[in-house]
Enzyme design. Structure first.
Site, mmCIF file in Angstrom:
data_model
loop_
_atom_site.group_PDB
_atom_site.id
_atom_site.type_symbol
_atom_site.label_atom_id
_atom_site.label_comp_id
_atom_site.label_asym_id
_atom_site.label_seq_id
_atom_site.Cartn_x
_atom_site.Cartn_y
_atom_site.Cartn_z
ATOM 1 N N HIS A 35 10.864 11.333 -38.559
ATOM 2 C CA HIS A 35 10.910 10.595 -37.286
ATOM 3 C C HIS A 35 12.285 10.624 -36.639
ATOM 4 O O HIS A 35 12.422 10.288 -35.468
ATOM 5 C CB HIS A 35 10.554 9.119 -37.510
ATOM 6 C CG HIS A 35 9.337 8.898 -38.335
ATOM 7 N ND1 HIS A 35 9.359 8.826 -39.711
ATOM 8 C CD2 HIS A 35 8.053 8.747 -37.979
ATOM 9 C CE1 HIS A 35 8.136 8.629 -40.161
ATOM 10 N NE2 HIS A 35 7.327 8.581 -39.137
ATOM 11 N N CYS A 39 3.773 17.255 -29.232
ATOM 12 C CA CYS A 39 3.812 18.189 -30.352
ATOM 13 C C CYS A 39 2.516 19.001 -30.391
ATOM 14 O O CYS A 39 1.433 18.439 -30.352
ATOM 15 C CB CYS A 39 3.974 17.399 -31.647
ATOM 16 S SG CYS A 39 3.667 18.399 -33.078
ATOM 17 N N GLU A 44 10.162 6.968 -34.288
ATOM 18 C CA GLU A 44 10.555 8.142 -33.478
ATOM 19 C C GLU A 44 11.000 7.699 -32.083
ATOM 20 O O GLU A 44 12.019 8.157 -31.567
ATOM 21 C CB GLU A 44 9.368 9.104 -33.370
ATOM 22 C CG GLU A 44 9.648 10.271 -32.429
ATOM 23 C CD GLU A 44 8.372 10.924 -31.913
ATOM 24 O OE1 GLU A 44 7.438 11.132 -32.692
ATOM 25 O OE2 GLU A 44 8.337 11.225 -30.702
ATOM 26 N N SER A 84 -0.431 4.980 -39.072
ATOM 27 C CA SER A 84 -0.107 6.299 -38.528
ATOM 28 C C SER A 84 -0.604 6.442 -37.098
ATOM 29 O O SER A 84 -1.810 6.423 -36.833
ATOM 30 C CB SER A 84 -0.734 7.368 -39.433
ATOM 31 O OG SER A 84 -0.929 8.556 -38.714
HETATM 32 FE FE1 F3S Z 1 6.789 17.066 -36.118
HETATM 33 FE FE2 F3S Z 1 4.604 17.196 -34.760
HETATM 34 FE FE3 F3S Z 1 4.498 16.667 -37.237
HETATM 35 S S1 F3S Z 1 6.479 16.235 -34.111
HETATM 36 S S2 F3S Z 1 6.389 15.600 -37.707
HETATM 37 S S3 F3S Z 1 5.188 18.608 -36.373
HETATM 38 S S4 F3S Z 1 3.228 15.721 -35.694
#
Ligand code: F3S
Length: 292
Positions: A72, A194, A124, A222
């Site tokens: 994070h 992401c 995060e 989560s």
């Molecule tokens: Fe990184 Fe995406 Fe996993 S930001 S920690 S690859 S959910």
């Protein structure tokens, strides 16, 4: 009963990388600490604890042991605190989160107020807000945006918590534009979502459309697991978010012909395997009772 796994689910590369880095560091350094838990998953935390990794709440609790920063990431103020303590740092910040932090830093330096769409209590988001210096604002929804919208300056930038859905992020940005554009001179939107998460959400959505029941596996804390459950519910299918295989309720399977499984980015493979095994066991029991 058919049991189908989502095409993309479970540990993302960032979490896998963080867990492996911590395991290797513990083997090399011996007793060490982790600033917060590496993932929102009790099993993983317990496994690391057996290797000597103790979860701490603040750098001062490290007692000269090395400190691992989780995927994070942390705010620069926390890094500074660790540096002052002089203890070794094992940084496992996910590269995608690190990119978000660098954007926050750059945009605030360039004079933007940085809005971070996400949960203000999530580690995060707190860290990214920290990288924006005093110019970061974490906002979880459009209601929170409305509460500050009149105070926004002429130059505004928007980032998102990496695990948000693209629909929600787009709607947040759309709300800002419809309600404030006449006062904004420059607006920068950086896509910090992401792909690991968006791909998993797309796979969950696709699966939710073709099954009678969805089981979403992952820690209750989560964020990305909860988003997977939301995505599935949006498709109108009965959805249950569970943490352990033992939570599967046999009554959920009544009248169902197909069950989909998906899992959050912090859910270990063993947990998903256990859930699938439990579902197969219950399906077999159901078949046997029909035959009898
Ligand atoms: Fe990184 Fe995406 Fe996993 S930001 S920690 S690859 S959910």
């Amino acid at each position: 009963m058919e049991i189908i796994r989502a095409a993309d689910m479970g540990f993302c590369f960032g979490v896998r990388r963080a867990v492996e880095t911590m395991e290797q560091a513990a083997a090399r350094l011996g007793r060490m600490t982790s600033l917060g838990s590496v993932v929102h998953n009790q099993q993983v935390v317990e496994r690391l604890a057996r290797l000597g990794v103790e979860v701490i709440g603040a750098p001062a609790e490290a007692d000269s042991r090395p400190i691992a920063i989780t995927s994070h990431g942390v705010a620069p103020q926390v890094l500074e605190e660790i540096r002052r303590l002089g203890v070794q740092v094992v940084d496992t910040t996910c590269p995608i989160v690190a990119r978000s932090q660098q954007w926050a830093k750059r945009l605030s330096r360039d004079g933007f107020t940085v809005l971070i769409f996400g949960d203000p209590d999530h580690r995060e988001v707190r860290a990214v807000a920290g990288w924006a210096g005093g110019k970061g604002m974490a906002l979880p929804n459009t209601e929170a945006l409305d509460a500050v919208i009149e105070r926004l300056p002429a130059r505004v930038a928007v980032l998102s918590q990496t695990t948000e859905t693209k629909e929600r992020f787009a709607s947040f940005v759309g709300h800002l534009m419809s309600n404030r554009l006449s006062h904004i001179r420059e607006l920068r939107v950086i896509n910090t979502l992401c792909h690991a998460t968006t791909n998993q959400q797309a796979a969950a959505r696709e699966l939710a459309r073709r099954v009678d029941l969805m089981i979403v596996v992952g820690g209750r804390e989560s964020a990305n697991t909860r988003h997977l459950a939301d995505v599935s519910r949006e498709e109108g299918v009965e959805t249950h978010h569970i943490e352990w295989a033992s939570e599967v309720d046999p009554r959920w399977l009544a009248g169902k012909r197909s069950v989909g499984i998906t899992a959050g980015a912090s859910t270990p493979d063993e947990t998903v395997d256990a859930v699938e095994a439990r579902l197969r066991e219950l399906a077999d029991e159901r078949n046997d009772s029909r035959k009898a």
